[in-house]
Scaffold this motif. Structure first.
Motif, PDB file in Angstrom:
ATOM      1  N   UNK A 108      16.046   8.961  53.295  1.00 24.01           N
ATOM      2  CA  UNK A 108      15.862   7.524  53.067  1.00 24.01           C
ATOM      3  C   UNK A 108      14.415   7.218  53.430  1.00 24.01           C
ATOM      4  N   UNK A 109      13.740   6.408  52.618  1.00 28.60           N
ATOM      5  CA  UNK A 109      12.344   6.084  52.907  1.00 28.60           C
ATOM      6  C   UNK A 109      12.190   4.568  53.008  1.00 28.60           C
ATOM      7  N   UNK A 110      11.529   4.111  54.063  1.00 28.44           N
ATOM      8  CA  UNK A 110      11.275   2.674  54.247  1.00 28.44           C
ATOM      9  C   UNK A 110       9.795   2.408  53.992  1.00 28.44           C
ATOM     10  N   UNK A 111       9.530   1.511  53.046  1.00 26.83           N
ATOM     11  CA  UNK A 111       8.155   1.269  52.599  1.00 26.83           C
ATOM     12  C   UNK A 111       7.780  -0.197  52.852  1.00 26.83           C
ATOM     13  N   UNK A 112       6.925  -0.447  53.859  1.00 26.31           N
ATOM     14  CA  UNK A 112       6.493  -1.833  54.088  1.00 26.31           C
ATOM     15  C   UNK A 112       5.366  -2.214  53.137  1.00 26.31           C
ATOM     16  N   UNK A 113       5.396  -3.439  52.643  1.00 25.01           N
ATOM     17  CA  UNK A 113       4.341  -3.910  51.732  1.00 25.01           C
ATOM     18  C   UNK A 113       4.270  -5.423  51.894  1.00 25.01           C
ATOM     19  N   UNK A 114       3.258  -5.888  52.585  1.00 22.18           N
ATOM     20  CA  UNK A 114       3.147  -7.325  52.858  1.00 22.18           C
ATOM     21  C   UNK A 114       4.387  -7.806  53.603  1.00 22.18           C
ATOM     22  N   UNK A 115       5.034  -8.829  53.031  1.00 22.86           N
ATOM     23  CA  UNK A 115       6.222  -9.374  53.707  1.00 22.86           C
ATOM     24  C   UNK A 115       7.489  -8.612  53.311  1.00 22.86           C
ATOM     25  N   UNK A 152      25.419   2.877  53.955  1.00 23.85           N
ATOM     26  CA  UNK A 152      25.194   3.199  55.364  1.00 23.85           C
ATOM     27  C   UNK A 152      23.726   3.463  55.679  1.00 23.85           C
ATOM     28  N   UNK A 153      22.953   3.890  54.672  1.00 23.61           N
ATOM     29  CA  UNK A 153      21.524   4.128  54.913  1.00 23.61           C
ATOM     30  C   UNK A 153      20.823   2.807  55.257  1.00 23.61           C
ATOM     31  N   UNK A 154      21.254   1.725  54.612  1.00 20.02           N
ATOM     32  CA  UNK A 154      20.657   0.416  54.913  1.00 20.02           C
ATOM     33  C   UNK A 154      21.165  -0.065  56.275  1.00 20.02           C
ATOM     34  N   UNK A 155      22.443   0.192  56.536  1.00 19.05           N
ATOM     35  CA  UNK A 155      23.026  -0.203  57.830  1.00 19.05           C
ATOM     36  C   UNK A 155      22.297   0.504  58.982  1.00 19.05           C
ATOM     37  N   UNK A 156      22.038   1.790  58.770  1.00 23.88           N
ATOM     38  CA  UNK A 156      21.337   2.547  59.819  1.00 23.88           C
ATOM     39  C   UNK A 156      19.966   1.944  60.103  1.00 23.88           C
ATOM     40  N   UNK A 157      19.314   1.504  59.032  1.00 29.20           N
ATOM     41  CA  UNK A 157      17.972   0.941  59.199  1.00 29.20           C
ATOM     42  C   UNK A 157      18.034  -0.326  60.042  1.00 29.20           C
ATOM     43  N   UNK A 158      19.114  -1.109  59.839  1.00 26.41           N
ATOM     44  CA  UNK A 158      19.263  -2.328  60.652  1.00 26.41           C
ATOM     45  C   UNK A 158      19.488  -1.962  62.115  1.00 26.41           C
ATOM     46  N   UNK A 159      20.176  -0.846  62.329  1.00 23.92           N
ATOM     47  CA  UNK A 159      20.435  -0.427  63.706  1.00 23.92           C
ATOM     48  C   UNK A 159      19.192   0.204  64.339  1.00 23.92           C
ATOM     49  N   UNK A 160      18.444   0.971  63.514  1.00 25.27           N
ATOM     50  CA  UNK A 160      17.300   1.705  64.060  1.00 25.27           C
ATOM     51  C   UNK A 160      16.054   0.828  64.195  1.00 25.27           C
ATOM     52  N   UNK A 161      15.850  -0.071  63.225  1.00 29.89           N
ATOM     53  CA  UNK A 161      14.657  -0.941  63.248  1.00 29.89           C
ATOM     54  C   UNK A 161      15.074  -2.386  63.003  1.00 29.89           C
ATOM     55  N   UNK A 162      15.802  -2.990  63.932  1.00 27.22           N
ATOM     56  CA  UNK A 162      16.321  -4.341  63.678  1.00 27.22           C
ATOM     57  C   UNK A 162      15.210  -5.372  63.476  1.00 27.22           C
ATOM     58  N   UNK A 163      14.010  -5.065  63.965  1.00 31.99           N
ATOM     59  CA  UNK A 163      12.925  -6.045  63.851  1.00 31.99           C
ATOM     60  C   UNK A 163      12.320  -6.083  62.451  1.00 31.99           C
ATOM     61  N   UNK A 164      12.703  -5.128  61.595  1.00 33.38           N
ATOM     62  CA  UNK A 164      12.115  -5.106  60.245  1.00 33.38           C
ATOM     63  C   UNK A 164      13.205  -5.254  59.194  1.00 33.38           C
ATOM     64  N   UNK A 165      13.580  -6.473  58.839  1.00 36.79           N
ATOM     65  CA  UNK A 165      14.675  -6.637  57.877  1.00 36.79           C
ATOM     66  C   UNK A 165      14.339  -6.060  56.498  1.00 36.79           C
ATOM     67  N   UNK A 166      15.328  -5.425  55.904  1.00 35.77           N
ATOM     68  CA  UNK A 166      15.150  -4.845  54.564  1.00 35.77           C
ATOM     69  C   UNK A 166      15.247  -5.972  53.533  1.00 35.77           C
ATOM     70  N   UNK A 167      14.210  -6.096  52.682  1.00 34.01           N
ATOM     71  CA  UNK A 167      14.234  -7.155  51.660  1.00 34.01           C
ATOM     72  C   UNK A 167      14.564  -6.599  50.276  1.00 34.01           C
TER      73      UNK A 167
END
Ligand code: SAH
Length: 370
Positions: A108-115, A152-167
């Motif tokens: 799973x890859x999380x890519x931040x870009x602006x907001x 579950x990959x998105x759920x895990x991200x909420x658990x692992x990085x709760x400060x960065x909501x997935x948009x």
């Protein structure tokens, strides 16, 4: 409770609350709460801990009584995906490798870009399609993921990085989502519904090589989910040589499906130096894109995929984009992200395998790869 004469295999299996729709879990849990002398809203409270405000375990649902938490534990599961590796790129891209219960690995890859925070998720362990430049294809297909493993990959991200909501969510990790429609269909509901992860349908993109029945099924969903088609070559001859699934779903049929898809589609086009980045190909691609009103995304080739390809130079990509624009096609050049952490499709898993001590062939002559 089972008495001591009951054998373990006679016990009813615990139900996985993450492998059903939130509405199904709600109905089940409200009934369960009432049967155990609790108010029905206690069931709804549990549902909120599945996706909206995920809990690591029943034990951490501290707004419920300990007795009720224990009861939930006896009857249900909310499985985590085990995090095997987490890498952060200098550009902020993060890559996660999860180990599934049967020992399979997915990325799973999380890519931040602006907001925005886009999560690129996997839908299969491995992939059967074998596109010539793709690292996932090179490892072969193991199995379809179940719904709880995809959402579950998105759920895990909420658990692992709760400060960065997935948009945003894109099905551009490992696997072909439209060859696992049985699980991807309800996953889309979980991602989008208010009782699930609440991500807007227009912020969810399904990417496919052009699996026709899947495109039809996606088009029949009333929500505005987006469709991206991996075109990568503007004629059958070249596409055939790069993408074996073109045999089953030739370009003309894929373009036809894109035309009847009610919403605007995106073409993905990975830029392979000297292979698909010439003037004639730009003209052919422009025709196809105009035919179905598609938006074109030019993707720099991520080195370290499969095969012996050279990325087109940035100048060549810009030139190709201008040729398309001159032929009235809307184009974006995708930024390559996570270069330093091998964030292209399938690469982390491959890298992990390379890092292992060299594994010799077993007695049958097979080399173990995972
Ligand atoms: N099977 C689906 C989704 C997974 S791949 C599909 O093919 O669309 C997501 C995208 O990454 C596809 O467009 C795929 O062709 C592309 N891709 C694969 N390997 C790549 C590489 N090494 N560099 C750039 N893009 C790659």
């Amino acid at each position: 409770m089972a008495d001591k004469n009951t054998r373990r295999e006679d016990l009813p299996a615990k139900q996985n609350l993450l492998n059903m729709l939130p509405s199904e879990a709600e109905e089940l849990l409200r009934g369960f709460a009432v049967r155990h002398g609790e108010k029905p809203f206690r069931g709804s409270q549990v549902v909120r801990h599945l996706w909206q405000n995920p809990a690591e375990s029943f034990a951490s649902m501290t707004d419920l009584s300990v007795a009720f938490r224990n009861l939930l534990e006896e009857h249900f599961t909310i499985p985590r995906l085990a995090l095997a590796t987490r890498q952060t790129s200098s550009d902020g891209t993060e890559k996660f490798l999860f180990r599934l219960d049967d020992g399979e690995f997915i990325e799973t890859v999380a890519i931040p870009e602006g907001t925005r925070m886009t999560l690129c998720i996997s839908s299969q362990a491995g992939c059967a399609l074998q596109c010539a430049f793709c690292a996932t294809g090179a490892m072969g297909f193991t199995r379809n993921l179940q719904m709880f493993e995809i959402a579950g990959q998105v759920r895990e991200m909420k658990l692992l990085s709760p400060e960065k909501p997935i948009t945003n969510v894109v099905f551009m990790g490992m696997g072909e989502p439209l060859m696992n429609w049985r699980a991807v269909d309800p996953t889309l509901t979980v991602l989008n519904s208010a009782a699930g992860l609440g991500i807007g349908a227009r912020h969810i993109t399904v990417s496919t090589v052009g699996v026709l029945p899947g495109i039809v099924a996606l088009g029949e969903r009333p929500e505005q989910f987006r469709l991206a088609i991996s075109i990568h070559a503007p004629n059958d001859e070249l596409r055939q040589s790069l993408m074996p699934p073109n045999t089953k779903y030739p370009l003309a049929s894929v373009i036809e499906a894109a035309k009847v898809f009610e919403r605007r589609v995106t073409f993905e086009y990975v830029m392979l130096g000297g292979i698909n980045d010439g003037g004639e190909q730009a003209t052919q691609l422009a025709e196809l894109a105009r035919e179905c009103g598609a938006f074109v995304n030019l993707i720099p080739l991520h080195p370290g995929g499969a095969g012996d390809f050279t990325p087109s130079s940035p100048q060549q990509i810009q030139w190709f984009a201008r040729r398309l624009r001159a032929q009235r096609v809307e184009v974006a050049v995708r930024k390559s992200r996570g270069m330093d952490i091998a964030a292209a499709c399938g690469q982390l898993r491959v890298e992990r395998q390379r890092r292992r001590a060299p594994v010799g062939p077993d007695e049958d002559g097979n080399v173990q790869v995972a």
